[in-house]
Design an enzyme around this catalytic site. Sequence first.
Site, PDB file in Angstrom:
ATOM      1  N   GLY A 164       0.094 -11.206   7.905  1.00 45.74           N
ATOM      2  CA  GLY A 164       0.969 -10.052   7.744  1.00 45.74           C
ATOM      3  C   GLY A 164       0.241  -8.750   8.023  1.00 45.74           C
ATOM      4  O   GLY A 164      -0.789  -8.714   8.698  1.00 45.74           O
ATOM      5  N   ARG A 165       0.731  -7.680   7.455  1.00 38.36           N
ATOM      6  CA  ARG A 165       0.220  -6.348   7.786  1.00 38.36           C
ATOM      7  C   ARG A 165      -1.226  -6.143   7.332  1.00 38.36           C
ATOM      8  O   ARG A 165      -2.024  -5.539   8.041  1.00 38.36           O
ATOM      9  CB  ARG A 165       1.112  -5.277   7.170  1.00 38.36           C
ATOM     10  CG  ARG A 165       2.513  -5.206   7.772  1.00 38.36           C
ATOM     11  CD  ARG A 165       3.349  -4.180   7.039  1.00 38.36           C
ATOM     12  NE  ARG A 165       4.712  -4.143   7.564  1.00 38.36           N
ATOM     13  CZ  ARG A 165       5.302  -3.050   8.064  1.00 38.36           C
ATOM     14  NH1 ARG A 165       4.628  -1.919   8.123  1.00 38.36           N
ATOM     15  NH2 ARG A 165       6.541  -3.093   8.501  1.00 38.36           N
ATOM     16  N   ILE A 166      -1.563  -6.603   6.126  1.00 42.68           N
ATOM     17  CA  ILE A 166      -2.921  -6.383   5.625  1.00 42.68           C
ATOM     18  C   ILE A 166      -3.954  -7.141   6.458  1.00 42.68           C
ATOM     19  O   ILE A 166      -4.938  -6.540   6.912  1.00 42.68           O
ATOM     20  CB  ILE A 166      -3.024  -6.735   4.132  1.00 42.68           C
ATOM     21  CG1 ILE A 166      -2.279  -5.676   3.307  1.00 42.68           C
ATOM     22  CG2 ILE A 166      -4.484  -6.807   3.689  1.00 42.68           C
ATOM     23  CD1 ILE A 166      -2.139  -6.016   1.838  1.00 42.68           C
ATOM     24  N   THR A 244      -7.572 -11.599  -1.734  1.00 44.56           N
ATOM     25  CA  THR A 244      -7.050 -10.294  -2.149  1.00 44.56           C
ATOM     26  C   THR A 244      -5.521 -10.316  -2.171  1.00 44.56           C
ATOM     27  O   THR A 244      -4.888  -9.262  -2.135  1.00 44.56           O
ATOM     28  CB  THR A 244      -7.533  -9.179  -1.194  1.00 44.56           C
ATOM     29  OG1 THR A 244      -7.213  -9.547   0.157  1.00 44.56           O
ATOM     30  CG2 THR A 244      -9.022  -8.949  -1.319  1.00 44.56           C
ATOM     31  N   ARG A 246      -2.763 -13.161  -3.946  1.00 50.65           N
ATOM     32  CA  ARG A 246      -2.256 -13.547  -5.251  1.00 50.65           C
ATOM     33  C   ARG A 246      -3.108 -14.691  -5.788  1.00 50.65           C
ATOM     34  O   ARG A 246      -3.440 -15.631  -5.062  1.00 50.65           O
ATOM     35  CB  ARG A 246      -0.780 -13.979  -5.168  1.00 50.65           C
ATOM     36  CG  ARG A 246       0.183 -12.824  -4.904  1.00 50.65           C
ATOM     37  CD  ARG A 246       0.307 -11.920  -6.127  1.00 50.65           C
ATOM     38  NE  ARG A 246       1.256 -10.826  -5.919  1.00 50.65           N
ATOM     39  CZ  ARG A 246       0.917  -9.602  -5.535  1.00 50.65           C
ATOM     40  NH1 ARG A 246      -0.358  -9.331  -5.300  1.00 50.65           N
ATOM     41  NH2 ARG A 246       1.837  -8.666  -5.393  1.00 50.65           N
ATOM     42  N   GLU A 275      -3.559 -13.214 -14.849  1.00 54.02           N
ATOM     43  CA  GLU A 275      -4.210 -11.905 -14.871  1.00 54.02           C
ATOM     44  C   GLU A 275      -3.887 -11.210 -16.180  1.00 54.02           C
ATOM     45  O   GLU A 275      -2.731 -11.188 -16.589  1.00 54.02           O
ATOM     46  CB  GLU A 275      -3.737 -11.047 -13.686  1.00 54.02           C
ATOM     47  CG  GLU A 275      -4.294 -11.517 -12.371  1.00 54.02           C
ATOM     48  CD  GLU A 275      -3.998 -10.566 -11.221  1.00 54.02           C
ATOM     49  OE1 GLU A 275      -3.262  -9.569 -11.422  1.00 54.02           O
ATOM     50  OE2 GLU A 275      -4.512 -10.814 -10.130  1.00 54.02           O
ATOM     51  N   HIS A 294      -8.242  -6.970  -9.798  1.00 54.26           N
ATOM     52  CA  HIS A 294      -7.027  -6.522  -9.089  1.00 54.26           C
ATOM     53  C   HIS A 294      -7.059  -5.014  -8.815  1.00 54.26           C
ATOM     54  O   HIS A 294      -6.147  -4.257  -9.170  1.00 54.26           O
ATOM     55  CB  HIS A 294      -5.771  -6.877  -9.877  1.00 54.26           C
ATOM     56  CG  HIS A 294      -4.563  -7.012  -9.003  1.00 54.26           C
ATOM     57  ND1 HIS A 294      -3.516  -7.865  -9.291  1.00 54.26           N
ATOM     58  CD2 HIS A 294      -4.236  -6.424  -7.831  1.00 54.26           C
ATOM     59  CE1 HIS A 294      -2.597  -7.780  -8.347  1.00 54.26           C
ATOM     60  NE2 HIS A 294      -3.015  -6.893  -7.453  1.00 54.26           N
TER      61      HIS A 294
END
Length: 342
Positions: A164-166, A244, A246, A275, A294
């Site tokens: 995706g974008r990241i 980075t 989930r 978390e 996170h």
Amino acid sequence: MAFKVAQVFDIPSAPDYEKMMREEGLDVKVVKKLCLSEEEVIDSAHDADAIIGVATFQPFSRKVIEALTRCRFIQSMGIGYDRLDVAAATEHGILAANMPDYCLEEVSDHAMALILACTRRIIALNETVKKGGWKSEPDPDIQKKIWPKMSRLRGQTLGLVGFGRIPRTLVPKAKGFGMRVVAYDPYIPEETFIELGVERVDLDRLLRESDVVSVHSALTTETDHLLGLEELKKMKTNAHLVNTARGGIIDGQALYIALKEGIIMGAAVDVTEPEPIKIDDPLLTLDNFIVTAHSGHFSIPAFTELTHRPAREVVRVFKGEWPVGLLNPEVKEKFRQKWGGY
């Protein structure tokens, strides 16, 4: 009559949304209340015209959506929307949006930093020195215990799980270090891989060939514990795993075994399951495990964008424009029939 906007989250230093929207000419009343359960969201937002929330933490389930009597628009802060039932929103003519271009540089920078921390053994060197372990120059213990695990990035293969974008923002950064980049994502068109000069591979090949595996998938039923012990065993013994995205994409117990038994060399994660990570989690006892609470999304510019954009998006919708991060474009016709305009 003023529009009602339900702000169902509470982030310190968030701006005054009512003031922001009124300055843009919108007659609006913002009702702010932190809501964590379905019942709390329904109680606060059942008669709202729009809702601003964080759909990675707050439930926007079918039950919630079916209880909304006036809602046109749900804006989720951030990229993730794990707990937003987009299909239910579509059925009820409600626009649902996230912030797909939020913190792209920050998270890709953070992934690159974790890659460097692993391959250059930054944490181990720093902790050794602070504990008095740098006793001479050169130091034989550092030479024997740390240096053999250090590597150069140029020529290594970075495998991206998700494209995706990241991860696409990460590609030029990794290539700047001379890395070969491959990626696995069955939902991204071939031309996107070609455009960025990234080889498309299946997951098995990615795991077997990569020196660093970096996880960037959304957490879905399909990706929940996507990387278990059998998958980790396919990786090189000198490979590193970075996450980075989930925490739930990686089986934490399997990761502990893989790190403890030397199946892989190391792991660096910004996200965990659950978390925060429990203080007695055995992963925290391992020297080859790095965790960064996170924090990869954060910078002052990113935080400003995160907290200011929701108000701008509500204004956009109520002035007759589609939201930037619309998750359900197929809702447009039903939305027009229900609310008119556009």
